[in-house]
Design an enzyme around this catalytic site. Sequence first.
Site, short mmCIF file in Angstrom:
data_model
loop_
_atom_site.label_atom_id
_atom_site.label_comp_id
_atom_site.label_asym_id
_atom_site.label_seq_id
_atom_site.Cartn_x
_atom_site.Cartn_y
_atom_site.Cartn_z
N LYS A 41 48.54 -14.70 -50.29
CA LYS A 41 49.68 -14.16 -49.56
C LYS A 41 49.55 -12.66 -49.29
CE LYS A 41 52.84 -13.19 -53.42
NZ LYS A 41 52.94 -11.74 -53.27
N THR A 42 48.96 -11.91 -50.23
CA THR A 42 48.78 -10.48 -50.01
C THR A 42 47.84 -10.24 -48.84
OG1 THR A 42 49.09 -10.08 -52.38
CG2 THR A 42 48.10 -8.30 -51.09
N ASP A 232 58.41 -9.21 -49.49
CA ASP A 232 57.51 -9.94 -50.39
C ASP A 232 58.29 -10.43 -51.61
OD1 ASP A 232 55.22 -11.02 -51.45
OD2 ASP A 232 54.35 -9.11 -52.09
N GLU A 233 57.78 -11.46 -52.29
CA GLU A 233 58.43 -12.02 -53.48
C GLU A 233 59.91 -12.29 -53.21
OE1 GLU A 233 56.65 -12.98 -55.81
OE2 GLU A 233 54.91 -11.68 -56.06
N GLN A 263 57.97 -20.13 -58.19
CA GLN A 263 57.69 -18.98 -59.06
C GLN A 263 58.91 -18.07 -59.22
OE1 GLN A 263 53.62 -17.22 -58.81
NE2 GLN A 263 53.43 -18.44 -56.95
N ARG A 618 48.13 -18.93 -63.66
CA ARG A 618 47.43 -17.65 -63.88
C ARG A 618 45.94 -17.91 -64.16
NH1 ARG A 618 49.93 -15.40 -60.97
NH2 ARG A 618 50.90 -17.41 -60.64
#
Length: 762
Positions: A41-42, A232-233, A263, A618
């Site tokens: 996504k980044t 974002d987020e 998330q 992770r």
Amino acid sequence: MEEHTISNHKDYLSTLNEPQRAAVLHGEGPLMIIAGAGSGKTRVLTYRIAHLIENGVDPFRILSLTFTNKASGEMRHRIEAAVGTEARNIWMGTFHSVFAKILRIEARYLGYTSDFSIYDTDDSKSLLRSIIKEFNLDDKTYKANVVFNRISGAKNRLISADDYINNPVIQADDDAAKMKEIGRLYKTYATRCFQANAMDFDDLLFNTNILFRDFPDVLYKYQHKFKHVMVDEFQDTNVSQYLITRKLSAVHRNIVVVGDDAQSIYAFRGANIENILNFEKDFPDVKTIKLEQNYRSTSNIVNAANSVIARNKAQLEKTTFTQNEEGALIDVIKAGSDNEEGRLVATAIFEEKMQKALRNENFAILYRTNAQSRSFEEALRKLGIKYRIIGGQSFYQRKEIKDLLAYLRFTVNQRDEEAFKRIINLPKRGIGDTTVAKIAVAASENNLPIWEVVANIGQYASGRTIAPIEQFATLIKSFKIQVEEGKDAYKISAHIAKTSGILRELYEDKTVEGLSRYENVQELLNGIKEFVDSEANEDKTLSAFLQSVSLLTNADEPDDNNDHDRVTMMTIHSAKGLEFRNVFIVGLEEDLFPSQMMLENRQDLEEERRLFYVAITRAEKKLSFSYAESRYQWGRIKMCEPSRFLLEVDNRFLNVSKMVQNALERDTTPPVTSFARNLIQRKPSEPARAVSPQSAHTPSTDFVPSDTFDLAEGDKVEHLKFGFGEVVKMDVNGTDRKATVKFNLVGEKTLLLSFAKLRILK
């Protein structure tokens, strides 16, 4: 994929998969990007902004909101690599930093000057303490922490002080909590901040909403300034943040939100998952693009994560997949106790390092609460494995731990001046720094230890400070008597924690931070209880325990801050956005993870499950789960059940053989847990060495473990799990006594007699 930069921006589109490319090229109108874990996504956000600039959008007209300064800094660096220094003109940063910038420009509308101060949490609590004192309120009832959190929660829900006071539901809650003055404190606090030309952290969002609500011309200005708004987020935004971004994008409607409902783990901070779940309702013409390909993890890890999160009802539909290798199965490590869990995990890290030639930094240990770090710290130190703790101090460096240890140190050694300085006014007993300085001067002038002056304070001082110092001296003398009576380290420590007032003070602080500190002190007491109960420690005195702690906390080599080759330890909340080659998710037990406090309703349980999903995702190459069958709690052994989350993982992705092997090699009761039996029955391919439930021994009805001190070769015995057998060998090395028994059912087994439960047959 996420860590790569744009090397040649002219052909960067060719490096994207189809959904990523579609997200970058999307033109006008609202866009929601559902970005699964490890889906790049980044990279997409970076390329999208670069693409907009390359196609003529003025960087000054782009607003990009992130949740950390680190994230915005990395994005800006990558965009600059693609389009040059023009990237510096983008309005990019955290919500708080961007809105503080707007508030400074428009401060006069709200009655502030542009150089207003921003109070941090300590500033806010200090001001609240002053107001509480001025109101003559009991600071044990109206604790600054509690009051501050109530005010913060109200501001994040856009409830002003007047609204707070006039809301009957809120007032009823405050009455029930015996804190009906919070509304008045909020009102006075807000007034004093304004008079001081200051805003606290929450005000930066609260006042931006007021600015846009009450001054349409200002809102109009920024609505037309920002042609493109990106968040974002997005799953972590609260009500206040969402309203601001929705207002800002109302004219051009070019709002892009990126997030993953799976998330969303910050409800306790005010994050509202409904923002992302209902975004399509607020923007009916939104285009939704799903980034479902995971570039981070192996197939087994991705599929295991999917099997867990599929159980949540409140979620957006998506199917995460990967083209990466299948990878290793997920190890399940069963430990008899939390101490053994630390040892088994540390040993697994050591072995994996040796076998795969890995570095410490390739490993991470993730836990639900900071208090769990102790057993892993101790085990890693014993194996010489360096580690670092993120999002929290080393267990023994935490203030509340150092406070209690200082009491213990001073009880053992009254010449310890540093311990004295730490505890003389802890909890507060009206002995200030000036008084302590006078005591130090008197000790120096009379060439005496500080304790001699304190214990006989009437000879060296006068006035109102004598009484509290005498009370302190009496307290320490009573602790010394316990040492002289030969009580063990745990009994003395528990008595000191209680009698000193440390436990009471922490228990009465009902904030998240206060609860965590209380849990940490209880965990220290659990560690002392383990020390006393361990047969390996012959000397169970307080002095012996303090020596063992000093050996653990004073590394042989000085800590090198530039040495990044360390195992990372952190809570799962702190791990969000990070990735590691090998991950251990530990403490997977009911009431610990999921937390006992998150089992009252489906929403809370689903948040805990999302937290587990975040932990799983992770891991890149190797993932391990661990749980303990018993754990010290409040100084007693608590029997634990495996977490429901373990059973929710599709067993096709689990390697249970290691768990069962550990259980067989280490004599434990019950012989095979219901969790293990369930997995063994569901997994017919399990190695043959696993004892199946059908072949397990049924103990005799009169089974009672015998005293094995005089056990000898040739004795006939019965074992709870392995059945009947004969001792064929004894191995005695001090207190470490082992017996090799030939069992009729399973063959030879070597048992550690300090743990084994054997019935000697007469």
